[in-house]
Design an enzyme around this catalytic site. Structure first.
Site, mmCIF file in Angstrom:
data_model
loop_
_atom_site.group_PDB
_atom_site.id
_atom_site.type_symbol
_atom_site.label_atom_id
_atom_site.label_comp_id
_atom_site.label_asym_id
_atom_site.label_seq_id
_atom_site.Cartn_x
_atom_site.Cartn_y
_atom_site.Cartn_z
ATOM 1 N N THR A 177 -3.059 -0.424 -13.685
ATOM 2 C CA THR A 177 -4.151 -1.377 -13.515
ATOM 3 C C THR A 177 -5.459 -0.615 -13.301
ATOM 4 O OG1 THR A 177 -4.019 -1.459 -11.097
ATOM 5 C CG2 THR A 177 -2.580 -2.961 -12.323
ATOM 6 N N ILE B 180 -2.281 1.316 -8.642
ATOM 7 C CA ILE B 180 -3.497 0.643 -8.176
ATOM 8 C C ILE B 180 -4.513 1.706 -7.789
ATOM 9 C CG2 ILE B 180 -2.588 0.424 -5.804
ATOM 10 C CD1 ILE B 180 -4.225 -2.211 -5.596
ATOM 11 N N ILE C 156 -0.674 5.307 -6.174
ATOM 12 C CA ILE C 156 -2.093 5.166 -5.863
ATOM 13 C C ILE C 156 -2.887 6.051 -6.826
ATOM 14 C CG2 ILE C 156 -3.856 5.284 -4.079
ATOM 15 C CD1 ILE C 156 -1.507 3.305 -3.525
ATOM 16 N N LYS C 157 -3.815 5.444 -7.555
ATOM 17 C CA LYS C 157 -4.596 6.182 -8.547
ATOM 18 C C LYS C 157 -5.793 6.870 -7.883
ATOM 19 C CE LYS C 157 -5.181 4.353 -12.717
ATOM 20 N NZ LYS C 157 -5.522 3.345 -13.764
ATOM 21 N N ILE C 158 -5.849 8.177 -8.055
ATOM 22 C CA ILE C 158 -6.942 8.995 -7.520
ATOM 23 C C ILE C 158 -7.566 9.763 -8.683
ATOM 24 C CG2 ILE C 158 -7.561 10.908 -5.993
ATOM 25 C CD1 ILE C 158 -5.235 10.095 -4.183
#
Length: 369
Positions: free
Chosen positions: A44, A107, A138-140
């Protein structure tokens, strides 16, 4: 089930959908894609959420409730998006349980923090705690400031999707950040087998930027190189992946239960209509990778995509030759990647502003209702 997508999955490519909405979740569409189209993960971003919230009524009740409770726009966004991701994680939980690395839902940390390390770490921890599902990623972003945040998140036992990777040089720094995080997690006594990560290497944008520069140069040699840089760049990335994840440093972590950080081909929707609409899937088939696709690309591959074996392994030298030719034609490759990262971060932040504006509009309607 689509035979072409099944063949792609059997070739070792994990098919993830680059889209999510509450409608997909509540109508059973996401579950259907898992069953019928070999989808085993979801990515996403704020633009995806903005479209979902703007175009659907399924968020209205939650927005009204949050507005009535006095929530500000950041709180509303946080609650809406984490609920969708949590529910998607539940749909994909059986996939996560039956496979080693799939069944994941990603996300993004707040994009305005892309150039701030500690706030990115704090955002990652807040999202991880709020979704509270072992199969969330978790998107970083892979900015210079994001690299230590990746290490810190992994060290804390948080699974991470590293995003906005354009160059092999930066990709090597990402892999180093991941391994450092695992080493810290090991020292802290965290079970390394619980940590997952993918490295999202952006594909189509490379062709878009390089092709524009080749066309500006205009020579026959330059024009003949159009449409070749993106696939070559990804193949170079895979060669780097093979090198790092066969090193003694990695083997020590693998022996302690760690999982490899798989390459993920992102931005695989074809931008140039002159190219095959399945180019960035067909030409990047190789085991132990992820290809996250918009539904248009997913459907195109289901209809006419071809799997003709491994298209990546052993092609590093050939890929480097492409870049040597591009440089010889007059393209500043280092500047290409600097431009792509700068524009990527800017688009990253602009998509957040778009989401904020969308949710503010929904909140205003809720207040007036």
């Amino acid at each position: 089930m689509s035979d072409r997508l099944k063949a792609l999955a059997e070739a070792g490519v994990s098919i993830w959908l680059d889209d999510l909405s509450r409608e997909r979740i509540e109508t059973g569409n996401l579950a259907e894609l898992v069953k019928e189209k070999s989808v085993v993960g979801v990515t996403t971003n704020p633009t995806i959420f903005a479209a979902a919230i703007a175009n659907g009524e399924r968020y209205d009740e939650q927005v009204r409730r949050l507005v009535a409770d006095g929530a500000d726009v950041d709180k509303v966004i946080f609650e809406l998006t984490t609920e969708d991701v949590r529910n998607a994680c539940d749909i994909l939980a059986p996939v996560a349980e039956s496979t080693k690395d799939d069944g994941r839902v990603s996300i993004e940390v707040e994009p305005t923090l892309a150039n701030e390390t500690q706030p990115t770490i704090d955002s990652a921890k807040a999202l991880w705690a709020a979704v509270e599902r072992s199969n969330v990623l978790i998107k970083i972003p892979a900015t210079l400031e994001g690299l230590p945040a990746i290490t810190a998140a992994i060290a804390a036992g948080i699974s991470v999707n590293v995003t906005l990777i354009f160059s092999t040089e930066r990709y090597r720094q990402v892999m180093d950040a991941y391994l450092a995080g695992l080493e810290h997690a090991k020292e802290a006594g965290i079970d390394l087998s619980t940590i997952r990560s993918v490295a999202s290497f952006f594909v189509s944008r490379v062709d878009t930027e390089v092709d524009a520069r080749l066309e500006k140069l205009g020579s026959d040699e330059a024009l003949a190189l159009r449409g070749k840089s993106a696939v070559a760049n990804a193949r170079l990335a895979y060669a780097a992946f093979e090198e790092v994840f066969s090193s003694d440093r990695w083997k020590a972590l693998e022996g302690a239960g760690a999982n490899a950080q798989r390459p993920l081909w992102a931005s695989t929707g074809v931008k140039n209509p002159a190219y095959s609409d399945t180019l960035y899937v067909t030409d990047l088939v190789v085991a132990d990778t992820v290809n996250t696709m918009p539904e248009k690309t997913l459907n195109a591959f289901a209809d006419h995509g071809e799997v003709t074996g491994d298209q990546v392994t052993g092609k590093g030298e050939e890929a480097q030759a492409v870049f040597d030719q591009i440089s010889a034609a007059g393209v500043d490759v280092d500047d290409v990647f600097l431009t792509l990262e700068t524009e990527g971060v800017d688009k990253f932040k602009a998509s957040w502003i778009e989401l904020v504006d969308t949710v503010k509009g929904q909140m205003a309607q809720a207040a007036d209702a």
